[in-house]
Write an enzyme that holds these catalytic residues in place. Structure first.
Site, short mmCIF file in Angstrom:
data_model
loop_
_atom_site.label_atom_id
_atom_site.label_comp_id
_atom_site.label_asym_id
_atom_site.label_seq_id
_atom_site.Cartn_x
_atom_site.Cartn_y
_atom_site.Cartn_z
N HIS A 36 0.87 -1.19 0.00
CA HIS A 36 0.00 0.00 0.00
C HIS A 36 0.90 1.23 0.00
CE1 HIS A 36 -3.62 -2.35 1.14
NE2 HIS A 36 -2.78 -3.06 1.87
N ASN A 38 0.69 4.47 0.83
CA ASN A 38 0.87 5.33 2.02
C ASN A 38 1.35 4.58 3.26
OD1 ASN A 38 0.18 8.21 1.34
ND2 ASN A 38 -1.59 7.14 0.46
N ASP A 158 -11.41 1.30 -0.80
CA ASP A 158 -11.47 1.22 0.67
C ASP A 158 -12.88 0.77 1.04
OD1 ASP A 158 -11.65 1.59 3.41
OD2 ASP A 158 -10.47 3.45 3.39
N GLU A 221 -8.98 -11.29 6.87
CA GLU A 221 -7.84 -10.74 7.63
C GLU A 221 -8.15 -10.82 9.13
OE1 GLU A 221 -6.93 -6.72 6.46
OE2 GLU A 221 -5.02 -6.70 7.55
N ASP A 304 2.97 -2.88 4.36
CA ASP A 304 3.18 -1.46 4.66
C ASP A 304 4.59 -1.34 5.24
OD1 ASP A 304 0.32 -0.37 4.35
OD2 ASP A 304 0.01 -2.05 5.71
C1 6MZ Z 1 -6.36 -3.65 5.09
C2 6MZ Z 1 -4.86 -1.96 4.62
C3 6MZ Z 1 -3.88 -2.57 5.42
O1 6MZ Z 1 -4.21 3.28 -0.09
O2 6MZ Z 1 -3.65 5.37 1.16
N1 6MZ Z 1 -4.34 -0.84 4.11
N2 6MZ Z 1 -6.08 -2.51 4.46
N3 6MZ Z 1 -5.48 -4.27 5.90
C4 6MZ Z 1 -4.24 -3.77 6.10
N4 6MZ Z 1 -3.42 -4.42 6.98
C5 6MZ Z 1 -2.53 -3.79 7.88
N5 6MZ Z 1 -2.77 -1.83 5.35
C6 6MZ Z 1 -3.06 -0.77 4.54
O3 6MZ Z 1 -2.53 3.20 1.75
C7 6MZ Z 1 -3.11 3.10 3.04
C8 6MZ Z 1 -4.40 2.32 2.97
O4 6MZ Z 1 -4.15 0.96 2.62
C9 6MZ Z 1 -5.09 0.10 3.25
C10 6MZ Z 1 -6.00 0.98 4.09
O5 6MZ Z 1 -7.15 1.28 3.33
C11 6MZ Z 1 -5.13 2.22 4.29
O6 6MZ Z 1 -5.89 3.38 4.56
P1 6MZ Z 1 -3.14 4.08 0.57
O7 6MZ Z 1 -1.96 4.31 -0.33
#
Ligand code: 6MZ
Length: 363
Positions: A36, A38, A158, A221, A304
């Site tokens: 992801h 961010n 999202d 998850e 992340d």
């Molecule tokens: C689910 C996740 C995540 O999209 O703003 N995100 N969604 N489970 C996880 N496990 C830890 N980790 C990240 O990156 C941030 C977004 O990615 C998703 C969430 O929607 C988070 O707000 P972006 O680049």
């Protein structure tokens, strides 16, 4: 006490690894399929963002979960909110996207599918379309600057935002799939798994699939999603994110496992993320073991890397040390990830050729 000592040694290794993985893992050519944007922002980029926006009073401790620390999954989603405050202009997105791509390349990642949720920011005039355009621009700029990595983009939905936003996002992804000649090649479903229900998103996901977008869906998850997973597995998705609670040993079911196996759907597995986010109690109990011993396609990913303070080399090393995998087994794992990408066949062949060229002597 032998097992106590083992645990201690393992904990020590994990601590040391927060700095850097061994040479073999760093030099291993790698494919990253679950990142992801961010959540992948490094300490260094965060430093730049924080200094651009001092009035927000944000500190590093609010944007990263360091070694030995854990958060509930809910707290992890609070962290993303903080990061989103720091990344809210076109300029910010361009910077973090270029930094993240360059960092993955420096870690030996040769092919990356980056995912991000298009965000509108009223204060700065950022639109969802501009958001996606900016990520695409970052990919192009890295390419023309000679960064050694192939990057593709997955547009993220999202789940908290519901039916209509999901449909809008799918339409945007379709447009970009056509206008970028395949740089945008799929759709991700992510976000807080305790919010919303996949049932409401099904029409949007079905439409995406029909239009040729590949589907990478976060599934199970958390434990309470069996019915949703069953429903979404009928699409079926092209890859599964996490899938932590699919198998019967953790309260899932054999019929869910059968669906995944029958459709040969690869799993994107993120060890550090799951342990730090507390959906998995410890590394040795990670579901990698279950799926790997089935011979099912598993791809090691970071999720992340900024928030969880890791990189892909460390994740491979962690899998090796936790599950006793040899260098040969790790090599095979990184090579087999190529077949799990959404890349077109000719690019897969090119990547396989590169892996042959980069294979260390004696493996
Ligand atoms: C689910 C996740 C995540 O999209 O703003 N995100 N969604 N489970 C996880 N496990 C830890 N980790 C990240 O990156 C941030 C977004 O990615 C998703 C969430 O929607 C988070 O707000 P972006 O680049």
């Amino acid at each position: 006490d032998h097992s106590g000592l083992q645990t201690l040694v393992h904990a020590f290794c994990v601590l040391v690894m927060e700095n850097e993985a061994d040479k073999f893992y760093r030099e291993l050519p790698k494919v990253e399929l679950h990142a992801h944007l961010n959540g992948s922002v490094s300490f260094q980029s965060m430093e730049k963002l924080i200094s651009r926006k001092p009035h927000l009073n944000i500190e590093h401790s609010m944007t990263a979960i360091r070694s030995g620390q854990r958060r509930t999954l809910d707290e992890c989603f609070q962290v993303f909110k903080v990061i989103h405050q720091l990344v809210d202009t076109e300029e910010d997105i361009l910077m973090v996207a270029k930094d993240v791509i360059t960092e993955f390349a420096a870690d030996g990642v040769k092919y990356l599918e980056l995912r991000s949720t298009p965000r509108e920011e009223k204060n700065t005039g950022l639109t969802k379309r501009r958001y996606v355009e900016t990520v695409i621009k970052a990919i192009h700029e890295c390419k023309s600057e000679g960064v050694d990595i192939d990057v593709r983009f997955l547009v993220a939905v999202d789940r908290r935002n519901g039916t209509e936003v999901a449909m809008e996002t799918v339409k945007l992804a379709e447009e970009f799939m056509l206008s970028t000649d395949g740089l945008v090649l799929g759709l991700d479903l992510s976000g807080d798994p305790t919010v919303g229900h996949g049932r409401d998103l099904l029409p949007a996901l079905q439409r995406a699939k029909n239009s040729g977008l590949k589907l990478a869906l976060h599934l199970s998850e958390v434990p309470s999603q069996l019915e949703e997973s069953d429903l979404l597995l009928n699409l079926p998705p092209d890859r599964i994110g996490h899938g932590t609670f699919l198998h019967p040993e953790v309260g899932g079911s054999q019929s869910l496992v059968d669906k995944v196996v029958k459709n040969n759907i690869p799993l994107e597995l993120c060890l550090t993320s799951n342990v730090k986010g507390q959906t998995v109690p410890c590394y040795s109990q990670h579901h990698f073991q279950y799926w790997y011993q089935l011979g099912h396609p598993c791809v090691i990913c970071t999720d992340d890397k900024g928030v969880f303070c890791t990189d892909l080399s460390q994740e491979y090393q962690l899998a090796a040390s936790t599950f006793g995998l040899s260098h040969e087994a790790i090599w095979k794992l990184s090579q087999q990830a190529i077949d799990c990408t959404f890349a077109p066949e000719n690019l897969k062949q090119e990547l396989k050729q590169r892996w042959i060229e980069l294979q260390p002597q004696g493996l």
